[in-house]
Design a protein around this motif. Structure first.
Motif, PDB file in Angstrom:
ATOM      1  N   LYS A  89      19.589  -2.230-121.018  1.00 51.47           N
ATOM      2  CA  LYS A  89      19.910  -1.081-120.168  1.00 51.47           C
ATOM      3  C   LYS A  89      21.403  -0.957-119.864  1.00 51.47           C
ATOM      4  CE  LYS A  89      15.404  -0.992-117.922  1.00 51.47           C
ATOM      5  NZ  LYS A  89      14.714  -1.211-116.634  1.00 51.47           N
ATOM      6  N   CYS A  90      22.113  -2.050-119.833  1.00 50.91           N
ATOM      7  CA  CYS A  90      23.552  -1.958-119.558  1.00 50.91           C
ATOM      8  C   CYS A  90      24.304  -1.339-120.736  1.00 50.91           C
ATOM      9  CB  CYS A  90      24.146  -3.299-119.161  1.00 50.91           C
ATOM     10  SG  CYS A  90      24.011  -4.569-120.404  1.00 50.91           S
ATOM     11  N   CYS A  91      23.660  -1.266-121.887  1.00 49.09           N
ATOM     12  CA  CYS A  91      24.274  -0.668-123.078  1.00 49.09           C
ATOM     13  C   CYS A  91      24.023   0.833-123.188  1.00 49.09           C
ATOM     14  CB  CYS A  91      23.764  -1.366-124.332  1.00 49.09           C
ATOM     15  SG  CYS A  91      24.174  -3.121-124.396  1.00 49.09           S
ATOM     16  N   LEU A  92      23.317   1.381-122.213  1.00 53.81           N
ATOM     17  CA  LEU A  92      23.059   2.819-122.195  1.00 53.81           C
ATOM     18  C   LEU A  92      24.229   3.541-121.543  1.00 53.81           C
ATOM     19  CD1 LEU A  92      19.341   2.820-120.995  1.00 53.81           C
ATOM     20  CD2 LEU A  92      20.198   2.972-123.349  1.00 53.81           C
ATOM     21  N   ASN A  93      24.562   4.699-122.052  1.00 54.77           N
ATOM     22  CA  ASN A  93      25.609   5.509-121.438  1.00 54.77           C
ATOM     23  C   ASN A  93      25.058   6.148-120.170  1.00 54.77           C
ATOM     24  OD1 ASN A  93      28.130   5.723-123.252  1.00 54.77           O
ATOM     25  ND2 ASN A  93      26.403   5.793-124.672  1.00 54.77           N
ATOM     26  N   LYS A  94      25.884   6.137-119.146  1.00 53.07           N
ATOM     27  CA  LYS A  94      25.511   6.717-117.866  1.00 53.07           C
ATOM     28  C   LYS A  94      26.493   7.819-117.524  1.00 53.07           C
ATOM     29  CE  LYS A  94      24.454   2.096-117.549  1.00 53.07           C
ATOM     30  NZ  LYS A  94      24.908   1.425-118.757  1.00 53.07           N
ATOM     31  N   THR A 117      15.967   4.587-127.568  1.00 49.85           N
ATOM     32  CA  THR A 117      17.344   5.067-127.524  1.00 49.85           C
ATOM     33  C   THR A 117      17.734   5.873-128.751  1.00 49.85           C
ATOM     34  OG1 THR A 117      18.324   3.114-128.585  1.00 49.85           O
ATOM     35  CG2 THR A 117      17.983   3.000-126.197  1.00 49.85           C
ATOM     36  N   VAL A 118      18.835   6.585-128.592  1.00 49.90           N
ATOM     37  CA  VAL A 118      19.533   7.228-129.706  1.00 49.90           C
ATOM     38  C   VAL A 118      20.956   6.711-129.669  1.00 49.90           C
ATOM     39  CG1 VAL A 118      18.079   9.290-129.745  1.00 49.90           C
ATOM     40  CG2 VAL A 118      20.127   9.264-128.350  1.00 49.90           C
ATOM     41  N   SER A 119      21.580   6.606-130.800  1.00 49.67           N
ATOM     42  CA  SER A 119      22.939   6.089-130.868  1.00 49.67           C
ATOM     43  C   SER A 119      23.956   7.136-130.427  1.00 49.67           C
ATOM     44  CB  SER A 119      23.275   5.644-132.288  1.00 49.67           C
ATOM     45  OG  SER A 119      24.642   5.260-132.370  1.00 49.67           O
ATOM     46  N   GLU A 120      24.979   6.674-129.739  1.00 52.48           N
ATOM     47  CA  GLU A 120      26.057   7.576-129.339  1.00 52.48           C
ATOM     48  C   GLU A 120      26.769   8.172-130.555  1.00 52.48           C
ATOM     49  OE1 GLU A 120      28.674   5.231-126.889  1.00 52.48           O
ATOM     50  OE2 GLU A 120      29.458   4.112-128.598  1.00 52.48           O
ATOM     51  N   GLU A 121      26.586   7.566-131.708  1.00 52.41           N
ATOM     52  CA  GLU A 121      27.184   8.106-132.920  1.00 52.41           C
ATOM     53  C   GLU A 121      26.512   9.406-133.364  1.00 52.41           C
ATOM     54  OE1 GLU A 121      29.049   4.512-135.435  1.00 52.41           O
ATOM     55  OE2 GLU A 121      26.859   4.502-135.387  1.00 52.41           O
ATOM     56  N   VAL A 136      21.142   7.395-124.436  1.00 52.17           N
ATOM     57  CA  VAL A 136      22.170   7.332-125.472  1.00 52.17           C
ATOM     58  C   VAL A 136      22.811   5.943-125.390  1.00 52.17           C
ATOM     59  CG1 VAL A 136      24.292   8.327-126.379  1.00 52.17           C
ATOM     60  CG2 VAL A 136      22.594   9.811-125.267  1.00 52.17           C
ATOM     61  N   ALA A 137      22.628   5.162-126.418  1.00 51.19           N
ATOM     62  CA  ALA A 137      23.096   3.774-126.419  1.00 51.19           C
ATOM     63  C   ALA A 137      24.431   3.625-127.127  1.00 51.19           C
ATOM     64  CB  ALA A 137      22.063   2.877-127.095  1.00 51.19           C
ATOM     65  N   CYS A 138      25.135   2.588-126.759  1.00 50.53           N
ATOM     66  CA  CYS A 138      26.385   2.203-127.408  1.00 50.53           C
ATOM     67  C   CYS A 138      26.174   2.137-128.918  1.00 50.53           C
ATOM     68  CB  CYS A 138      26.820   0.839-126.885  1.00 50.53           C
ATOM     69  SG  CYS A 138      28.189   0.086-127.798  1.00 50.53           S
ATOM     70  N   ARG A 139      27.194   2.457-129.642  1.00 47.23           N
ATOM     71  CA  ARG A 139      27.097   2.457-131.101  1.00 47.23           C
ATOM     72  C   ARG A 139      26.792   1.083-131.688  1.00 47.23           C
ATOM     73  NH1 ARG A 139      32.117   3.836-129.568  1.00 47.23           N
ATOM     74  NH2 ARG A 139      33.860   2.473-130.015  1.00 47.23           N
ATOM     75  N   LEU A 140      27.046   0.018-130.939  1.00 46.57           N
ATOM     76  CA  LEU A 140      26.738  -1.326-131.422  1.00 46.57           C
ATOM     77  C   LEU A 140      25.333  -1.794-131.033  1.00 46.57           C
ATOM     78  CD1 LEU A 140      30.079  -3.279-130.762  1.00 46.57           C
ATOM     79  CD2 LEU A 140      29.243  -2.276-132.905  1.00 46.57           C
ATOM     80  N   PHE A 141      24.649  -1.037-130.203  1.00 51.72           N
ATOM     81  CA  PHE A 141      23.332  -1.432-129.709  1.00 51.72           C
ATOM     82  C   PHE A 141      22.302  -1.386-130.826  1.00 51.72           C
ATOM     83  CE2 PHE A 141      19.272  -0.426-127.488  1.00 51.72           C
ATOM     84  CZ  PHE A 141      19.185  -1.573-126.714  1.00 51.72           C
TER      85      PHE A 141
END
Length: 151
Positions: free
Chosen positions: A29-34, A127-131, A48-53
């Protein structure tokens, strides 16, 4: 007689590096964009998760070099834990800092890294990637599940 677990006897500041790392339950959860409302400070969670997630493992795809690859990545420290509003209510760092115990599904309690996923606490496969999402579209990906406490 069984020894008292370290998270019940130590503060975040007193923990060794391995103890600190083991507090992470792997929920992701800390890797999710807020999104934060600048006027109210209210936090809106996105999926939306960090691109490395890694959505399958709920782990960083390049943990060792994450700060070089993602400069906006925030390393949790005791001071950060105490100062940010975006840690979920289930976060072990937050719980320990507040003097609460870990949930049954935390790997340190259950002995199994899969229980966080089995309990439905993690971001796995949600999740979906921020990319793949433009920043201006993040509002379309707001979700409530990261803030929910287990029932």
């Amino acid at each position: 007689m069984k020894a008292t677990p370290f998270w019940r006897t130590k503060t975040l500041d007193q923990m060794s590096a391995p103890e600190w790392e083991s507090l992470c339950d792997g929920c992701g959860k800390c890797c999710l964009n807020k999104l934060e409302d600048w006027d109210t400070g209210e936090i809106a969670w996105t999926n939306v998760a960090c691109r490395l997630f890694d959505d399958g493992t709920c782990r960083c795809g390049n943990y060792e070099e994450r700060f070089a690859i993602v400069p906006e990545c925030i390393q949790l420290t005791p001071a950060i834990v105490r100062s940010v509003a975006w840690l979920p209510p289930t976060c072990a760092y937050r719980l320990v800092d507040e003097g609460a115990d870990l949930y049954w599904w935390h790997p340190l309690v259950s002995g199994d890294a899969q229980t966080v996923h089995e309990a439905g606490i993690s971001a796995r496969k949600r999740t979906v990637s921020e990319e793949t999402v433009a920043v201006e579209d993040y509002e379309d990906f707001i979700v409530e599940w990261p803030e929910r406490e287990p029932g």
